[in-house]
Design a protein around this motif. Structure first.
Motif, mmCIF file in Angstrom:
data_model
loop_
_atom_site.group_PDB
_atom_site.id
_atom_site.type_symbol
_atom_site.label_atom_id
_atom_site.label_comp_id
_atom_site.label_asym_id
_atom_site.label_seq_id
_atom_site.Cartn_x
_atom_site.Cartn_y
_atom_site.Cartn_z
ATOM 1 N N ARG A 1 46.724 3.748 -0.195
ATOM 2 C CA ARG A 1 47.698 3.366 -1.592
ATOM 3 C C ARG A 1 48.891 2.526 -1.119
ATOM 4 O O ARG A 1 49.094 1.670 -1.950
ATOM 5 C CB ARG A 1 48.310 4.634 -2.058
ATOM 6 C CG ARG A 1 48.958 4.563 -3.482
ATOM 7 C CD ARG A 1 49.091 5.887 -4.079
ATOM 8 N NE ARG A 1 49.934 6.601 -3.200
ATOM 9 C CZ ARG A 1 51.552 6.733 -3.173
ATOM 10 N NH1 ARG A 1 52.017 5.911 -3.879
ATOM 11 N NH2 ARG A 1 52.205 7.651 -2.598
ATOM 12 N N PHE A 2 49.414 2.926 0.090
ATOM 13 C CA PHE A 2 50.665 1.878 0.241
ATOM 14 C C PHE A 2 50.244 0.228 0.340
ATOM 15 O O PHE A 2 51.219 -0.369 0.232
ATOM 16 C CB PHE A 2 51.374 2.493 1.505
ATOM 17 C CG PHE A 2 51.838 3.849 1.579
ATOM 18 C CD1 PHE A 2 52.165 4.315 0.341
ATOM 19 C CD2 PHE A 2 52.372 4.360 2.513
ATOM 20 C CE1 PHE A 2 52.692 5.509 0.136
ATOM 21 C CE2 PHE A 2 53.143 5.721 2.530
ATOM 22 C CZ PHE A 2 53.045 6.297 1.213
ATOM 23 N N GLN B 1 55.856 13.144 8.368
ATOM 24 C CA GLN B 1 55.986 13.326 7.039
ATOM 25 C C GLN B 1 57.266 13.930 6.458
ATOM 26 O O GLN B 1 57.893 13.394 5.608
ATOM 27 C CB GLN B 1 54.824 14.233 6.530
ATOM 28 C CG GLN B 1 53.322 13.516 6.652
ATOM 29 C CD GLN B 1 53.103 12.528 5.407
ATOM 30 O OE1 GLN B 1 54.019 12.487 4.525
ATOM 31 N NE2 GLN B 1 52.059 11.793 5.476
ATOM 32 N N LEU C 1 50.740 9.363 8.635
ATOM 33 C CA LEU C 1 50.256 8.920 7.257
ATOM 34 C C LEU C 1 48.863 9.379 7.082
ATOM 35 O O LEU C 1 47.971 9.356 8.025
ATOM 36 C CB LEU C 1 50.380 7.570 6.927
ATOM 37 C CG LEU C 1 51.718 7.061 6.889
ATOM 38 C CD1 LEU C 1 51.622 5.784 6.571
ATOM 39 C CD2 LEU C 1 52.606 7.923 5.810
ATOM 40 N N ASP D 1 44.799 8.542 2.506
ATOM 41 C CA ASP D 1 45.209 8.224 0.992
ATOM 42 C C ASP D 1 46.412 7.367 0.840
ATOM 43 O O ASP D 1 46.466 6.474 0.160
ATOM 44 C CB ASP D 1 44.995 9.646 0.312
ATOM 45 C CG ASP D 1 43.656 10.112 0.135
ATOM 46 O OD1 ASP D 1 42.986 9.182 0.205
ATOM 47 O OD2 ASP D 1 43.626 11.260 -0.295
ATOM 48 N N GLN D 2 47.536 7.901 1.716
ATOM 49 C CA GLN D 2 48.701 7.082 1.597
ATOM 50 C C GLN D 2 48.538 5.775 2.208
ATOM 51 O O GLN D 2 48.988 4.725 1.798
ATOM 52 C CB GLN D 2 49.902 8.061 2.680
ATOM 53 C CG GLN D 2 50.098 9.064 1.645
ATOM 54 C CD GLN D 2 51.115 9.810 2.688
ATOM 55 O OE1 GLN D 2 51.031 10.164 3.752
ATOM 56 N NE2 GLN D 2 52.342 10.380 2.299
ATOM 57 N N THR E 1 53.101 3.183 -9.628
ATOM 58 C CA THR E 1 51.856 3.721 -9.155
ATOM 59 C C THR E 1 50.995 4.173 -10.437
ATOM 60 O O THR E 1 51.652 4.350 -11.380
ATOM 61 C CB THR E 1 52.303 5.054 -8.147
ATOM 62 O OG1 THR E 1 52.572 5.998 -9.043
ATOM 63 C CG2 THR E 1 53.738 4.707 -7.241
ATOM 64 N N SER F 1 57.974 16.369 -0.410
ATOM 65 C CA SER F 1 56.396 16.009 -0.798
ATOM 66 C C SER F 1 56.554 16.521 -2.356
ATOM 67 O O SER F 1 56.633 17.633 -2.724
ATOM 68 C CB SER F 1 55.365 16.395 -0.128
ATOM 69 O OG SER F 1 54.177 16.397 -0.948
ATOM 70 N N GLU G 1 59.617 7.250 -1.158
ATOM 71 C CA GLU G 1 59.248 6.629 -1.993
ATOM 72 C C GLU G 1 59.806 6.588 -3.399
ATOM 73 O O GLU G 1 60.068 5.333 -3.755
ATOM 74 C CB GLU G 1 57.591 6.731 -2.052
ATOM 75 C CG GLU G 1 56.819 5.729 -3.016
ATOM 76 C CD GLU G 1 55.460 6.115 -3.068
ATOM 77 O OE1 GLU G 1 54.514 5.245 -3.920
ATOM 78 O OE2 GLU G 1 54.913 7.147 -2.394
ATOM 79 N N CYS H 1 56.214 -1.452 1.684
ATOM 80 C CA CYS H 1 56.332 -0.104 1.893
ATOM 81 C C CYS H 1 57.011 0.104 3.197
ATOM 82 O O CYS H 1 57.518 1.232 3.292
ATOM 83 C CB CYS H 1 54.912 0.674 1.985
ATOM 84 S SG CYS H 1 53.943 0.069 3.425
ATOM 85 N N GLY I 1 50.731 12.839 -2.272
ATOM 86 C CA GLY I 1 51.364 11.810 -0.970
ATOM 87 C C GLY I 1 52.317 11.128 -1.522
ATOM 88 O O GLY I 1 52.984 10.270 -0.709
ATOM 89 N N THR J 1 56.652 10.886 -1.916
ATOM 90 C CA THR J 1 57.575 11.530 -1.388
ATOM 91 C C THR J 1 59.006 10.959 -2.025
ATOM 92 O O THR J 1 58.878 10.178 -2.710
ATOM 93 C CB THR J 1 57.581 11.225 0.097
ATOM 94 O OG1 THR J 1 58.029 9.842 0.396
ATOM 95 C CG2 THR J 1 56.224 11.790 0.748
#
Length: 500
Positions: A418-419, A437, A411, A414-415, A473, A443, A452, A427, A447, A449
């Motif tokens: 954020r998660f 990934q 990961l 940033d992911q 988000t 993608s 998510e 998550c 970030g 996917t």
């Protein structure tokens, strides 16, 4: 859930904002049979358009609303413990200028703010010197610093809905209440699926009207009863601009007209500026920042900072309508932010929620159920004060981020960040046993996917791109128009697959 006139639900809630989902969650956790309808998306109106603060309301002290401030300060501590993934401490800088109250009076007010409610986790206030390195106007040399908290407001709503569903509640989005009538001492609620137009009926002993700006309309036009209170709709508008906060602290600016404007660090690279207090007499579904509001917010900020902001710096605006209980105050800023619960039990019980603020939603829910206790004798005891919200079973964001680095080393930072602050441990549902990934699917940008997105569709009621990019988000700030179209196209494919 097969409710009938002879075997009704205990509660039916109209409105999927913070008050509606908070009441549904508390009630379901007390063993009651609950259903909720929301005509749009969860938090689709006022509850996703706040200044995103869990706070006592420092300025409410000027209006002598001590009970509200005390309750909000106590709730600040409760919510910080319940949801450490979406709520975290935030320090505020209050620059002092000649038009403000004397410094000694501000110190006294902040001392009261520090001690009016129990404060265990947050540091107290202090006086500070302000140098030019902060970018402030040259005549600003001193100020004060105090604590409140930041919240992802839309996530708070979704998490309450998730927890309500875990306790058996039926949560229906994009489902409009078109009528409610008394049947055998209870309520028959007619519901319309917004997409298909299909009508269904539900039955409940008690009807909760938590429709926000539409609350008095629901009383009159759906439940066919007179509304004993009226709502004054106050529009609050916000601007998103490139980052102006030089560190993690926020600014609270009091203008010469005594209104407050916040400059808040937002999503790492941005600042959030707001809010306004304007009478809104239009349809609450049509709300947007006016040119006057945009110019006002820019002027207040520019009066405090040396490098001015212009219209070209505004990346996005958003506005919400606060449905305040009309207390006949002459000025919107003086209107109470406290809530009013109106129980009409001359016939089938109808409880309507007027006003309120996001910080005190949990206490509002407890108060609502306390009012309804005579009509719901099987109701259990209060439980929400000490139970984490979904995803909040983490020691801290920092500790959970370290866990993600260890278990999912592929990961990006940033992911991970954020998660942890969007989902907390939730998550793990879409990360699963992924080892790279590619295991998370296509993608979609920034970030995001397919794994998510699928999680948000399957578990969090997301239906449209805006549900994902602006409420579940805030990735709408980072995706290009082409990437947003890809998200929209994927959702369309999912809808087609579901319909097939």
């Amino acid at each position: 859930m097969n409710d009938t006139p002879s075997s009704p639900l205990d509660l039916f809630v109209i409105g999927g904002g913070i008050n509606g989902t908070g009441i549904a969650n508390d009630a379901a956790g007390r063993g009651l049979a609950v259903a909720l309808c929301e005509q749009g998306d969860l938090a689709g109106a006022t509850s996703s358009a706040s200044s995103k603060l869990i706070h006592g309301g420092l300025r409410y002290l000027e209006h002598h609303e001590y009970r509200l401030v005390r309750e909000a300060l106590r709730e600040r501590e409760v919510l910080l413990a319940k949801a450490p993934h979406i709520i975290w401490p935030l320090r505020f800088i209050l620059p002092h200028r000649p038009h403000l109250r004397p410094a000694w009076m501000l110190r006294a007010g902040l001392f009261l703010y520090d001690h009016l409610g129990k404060r265990r986790r947050l540091p107290g206030s202090r006086g500070i010197r302000l140098g030019h390195e902060r970018g402030l106007a040259t005549d600003i040399t001193r100020g004060f610093e105090y604590s409140d908290c930041w919240v992802d407001d839309a996530r708070l709503v979704v998490l309450n809905a998730l927890q309500a569903r875990q306790h058996g509640a039926d949560i229906m989005v994009r489902t409009r209440c078109v009528n409610a009538r008394e049947v055998e001492g209870g309520w028959e609620i007619a519901l319309e699926d917004v997409a298909s137009g299909q009508l269904t009926h539900r039955y409940a002993r008690v009807l909760i009207n938590a429709a926000g700006p539409w609350v008095d309309r629901v009383v009159r036009e759906r439940a066919h009863r007179p509304s004993r209170y009226t709502v004054r709709m106050i529009r609050g508008s916000h601007l998103i601009v490139p980052r102006r906060n030089t560190d993690s602290r926020a600014y609270i600016l009091q203008h010469t007209d005594k209104r407050i404007v916040f400059v808040l660090p937002y999503e790492d690279d941005f600042s959030l500026i707001g809010t306004t207090d304007c009478r809104h007499d239009d349809d609450p579904a049509r709300v947007a920042a006016s040119d006057v509001e945009i110019d006002y917010l820019l002027s207040v900020v520019n009066d405090h900072f040396r490098i001015p902001l212009t219209r070209d710096d505004v990346l996005r605006t958003f506005s919400g309508v606060r449905p305040l209980c009309d207390d006949e105050s002459a000025e919107p800023t003086a209107m109470t932010r406290d809530y009013t619960l109106d129980l009409d039990d001359e016939g089938a019980p109808l409880l309507s929620v007027f006003g309120g603020k996001i910080t005190t939603y949990r206490k509002l829910a407890e108060s609502a159920l306390e009012r309804l206790a005579p009509h719901l004798p099987a109701m259990g005891a209060p439980w929400t004060s000490a139970t984490p919200l979904p995803g909040g079973d983490i020691e801290s964001q920092a500790a959970f981020q370290q866990r993600l680095r260890h278990e999912y080393p592929f990961l990006s930072e940033d992911q991970i960040r954020r998660f942890s602050r969007t989902y907390g441990s939730l998550c793990l549902h879409f990360l699963g046993d992924a080892r790279c990934q590619n295991d998370l699917g296509e993608s979609l940008g920034a970030g995001l996917t397919r794994a998510e997105v699928d999680y948000l569709i399957d578990r969090e009621w997301a239906r449209e791109a805006s549900d994902i990019l602006w409420r579940r988000t805030k990735l709408g700030l980072r995706l290009t128009p082409v990437q947003c179209e890809r998200v929209d196209a994927y959702l369309a494919r999912r809808r087609h697959e579901r319909a097939a």
